[in-house]
Design a protein around this motif. Structure first.
Motif, PDB file in Angstrom:
ATOM      1  N   LYS A  42      -7.252  -1.296  -0.462  1.00 23.26           N
ATOM      2  CA  LYS A  42      -8.584  -1.335   0.200  1.00 23.26           C
ATOM      3  C   LYS A  42      -8.582  -0.530   1.701  1.00 23.26           C
ATOM      4  N   GLU A  90       0.944  -1.221   0.025  1.00 21.85           N
ATOM      5  CA  GLU A  90      -0.129  -0.084  -0.077  1.00 21.85           C
ATOM      6  C   GLU A  90       0.706   1.225  -0.024  1.00 21.85           C
ATOM      7  N   VAL A 117      -8.008   6.466  -9.495  1.00 24.04           N
ATOM      8  CA  VAL A 117      -8.657   5.405  -9.718  1.00 24.04           C
ATOM      9  C   VAL A 117      -7.600   4.134  -9.378  1.00 24.04           C
ATOM     10  N   ILE A 118      -6.303   4.365  -9.806  1.00 25.15           N
ATOM     11  CA  ILE A 118      -5.366   3.176  -9.477  1.00 25.15           C
ATOM     12  C   ILE A 118      -5.403   3.072  -7.893  1.00 25.15           C
ATOM     13  N   TRP A 161      -8.021   3.600  -5.817  1.00 23.08           N
ATOM     14  CA  TRP A 161      -9.140   3.011  -5.447  1.00 23.08           C
ATOM     15  C   TRP A 161      -9.341   1.261  -5.983  1.00 23.08           C
ATOM     16  N   LEU A 162      -8.603   1.145  -7.124  1.00 18.54           N
ATOM     17  CA  LEU A 162      -8.593  -0.170  -7.621  1.00 18.54           C
ATOM     18  C   LEU A 162      -7.566  -1.387  -6.653  1.00 18.54           C
ATOM     19  N   MET A 163      -6.372  -0.762  -6.248  1.00 16.61           N
ATOM     20  CA  MET A 163      -5.454  -1.464  -5.564  1.00 16.61           C
ATOM     21  C   MET A 163      -5.206  -1.422  -4.084  1.00 16.61           C
TER      22      MET A 163
END
Length: 407
Positions: A194, A19, A187-188, A190-192
């Motif tokens: 949590k 993260e 967007v990257i 949000w997708l990758m």
């Protein structure tokens, strides 16, 4: 010997969670896309033909919006969580960048710059809180440094890309590029990544975590913030008065001034993580390092009093760069370590607001002193301010040492 040094440098980048790396990558994308900022005053003056006074007022609205956004971002991070704030901030500011290119009136730009900075700068305190959540306690300062490296790399790439876009498409292309990079970055994320609900690392067992009911009652934190404000005021001279001085005193071209700023960026990229790694390994007190940073900034300003030899500008830049590497990553870490559980956002909001305020004060104060008394008076004033920052830093160190004795 060289291989050992290289291996030690590489080791400073180990141990981060997935993260944290994603946060660094999206920060780089976002900052590389921040092409409007370096050219904003140029766009307002040359493309929209505003007066210097009008450009100044638009930039004030920009700074005030940044301060309010930092405060809101921190407060809302504590209330509803940093994850939602980060997504809202970047996605919405991306859309706003698409719209702002069509606003060309003075009042319209004052309002729109204020609004866009309120939304955009909600991201910063939320991102600092997210690093607290996703980084291990022992990696926290290095994680902050990794993100600072991403910011520096992004800022190095952004102006060059921005210049190419202006040459080929015009200023409007900057707004499209800025908006798109904000949206792509989030967007990257949000997708990758949590959402993580709790920042479990905060508890009284960790050194430096002082549980207090309100940020406004935390006296050492506010004195420390004054040191941060002072280092910010001195550092932002690099982007306000110093480029003008280069031309007026030494007749340097924009390219030569750019090379000096590139020297700053290159040194930060190669040295900052190594410095942070060393301080962490040796367990050196971070407030002491920030105080040294303020002292080095003071020395860099006093060096500017030597106005007959252009080489002094390189020496000054070396002192300023090391001052930046001492002051900024560790002040981030100190601010985060002062925050009790559930108050991280509020602390980081006020911390980031201090730099927004420094941005406003640095330009205004420096320009006023230069106009009335000349450049030499400004360098002397800024140098004395840096000495004051270092003294305040030592005072904070002693106050916090006394807190530990009473625990």
């Amino acid at each position: 010997m060289l291989q050992t040094a290289f291996q030690r440098y590489i080791n400073n980048f180990r141990g981060f969670s997935r993260e944290v790396w994603i946060l660094a990558i999206i920060t780089f994308i976002n900052r590389a896309g921040t092409m409007v900022l370096p050219f904003l005053s140029k766009y307002l003056k040359e493309d929209l033909h505003f007066s210097y006074s009008e450009v100044g007022w638009i930039m004030v609205c920009f700074g005030v919006g940044s301060m309010l956004g930092s405060w809101l971002g921190g407060k809302l991070s504590d209330k509803i969580g940093f994850y939602k704030i980060m997504i809202f901030s970047l996605f919405t500011s991306g859309l706003l960048f698409f719209v702002i290119q069509f606003i060309t009136s003075f009042i319209g730009l004052c309002i729109s710059m204020f609004v866009i900075m309120v939304v955009a700068d909600m991201f910063r305190p939320a991102m600092f809180v997210s690093l607290g959540a996703y980084a291990k306690p022992e990696n926290r300062t290095r994680a902050l440094t990794l993100v600072r490296l991403a910011i520096n790399l992004g800022f190095a790439a952004g102006p060059a890309l921005g210049g190419l876009i202006i040459m080929n498409i015009g200023y409007r292309g900057l707004f499209w590029a800025d908006g798109m990079t904000c949206i792509v970055a989030i967007v990257i994320f949000w997708l990758m990544v949590k959402e993580k609900k709790k920042t479990a690392f905060r508890d009284a067992a960790h050194p430096g975590d002082v549980l207090t009911h309100s940020v406004f009652k935390d006296k050492p934190f506010w004195i420390f913030l004054t040191t941060c404000l002072i280092t910010g005021i001195l550092f932002f001279q690099l982007f306000t008065t110093i480029p003008l001085y280069h031309r007026e005193q030494f007749n340097l071209s924009e390219f030569e001034t750019g090379l000096l700023l590139t020297l700053n960026g290159v040194l930060v990229f190669f040295c900052e993580m190594a410095i942070v790694g060393y301080v962490e390994r040796k367990n050196i007190n971070k407030i002491k390092i920030v105080s040294f940073g303020s002292l080095f900034m003071a020395i860099s300003m006093f060096l500017m009093l030597i106005n007959t030899w252009a080489g002094i500008l390189i020496i000054m830049m070396l002192f300023m760069t090391f001052a930046e590497m001492f002051a900024f990553p560790f002040s981030n870490s100190v601010a985060l370590s002062r925050a009790p559980k559930g108050h991280e956002g509020r602390y980081m909001a006020i911390y980031t607001m201090s730099f927004s305020l420094a941005h406003i004060l640095s330009a205004k104060t420096g320009m006023e002193i230069i106009e009335r008394y000349g450049y030499q008076a400004n360098w002397f004033f800024m140098g004395m301010l840096g000495i004051l920052g270092a003294i305040l830093g030592i005072w904070v160190y002693r106050l916090i040492q006394n807190e530990y004795k009473t625990l």
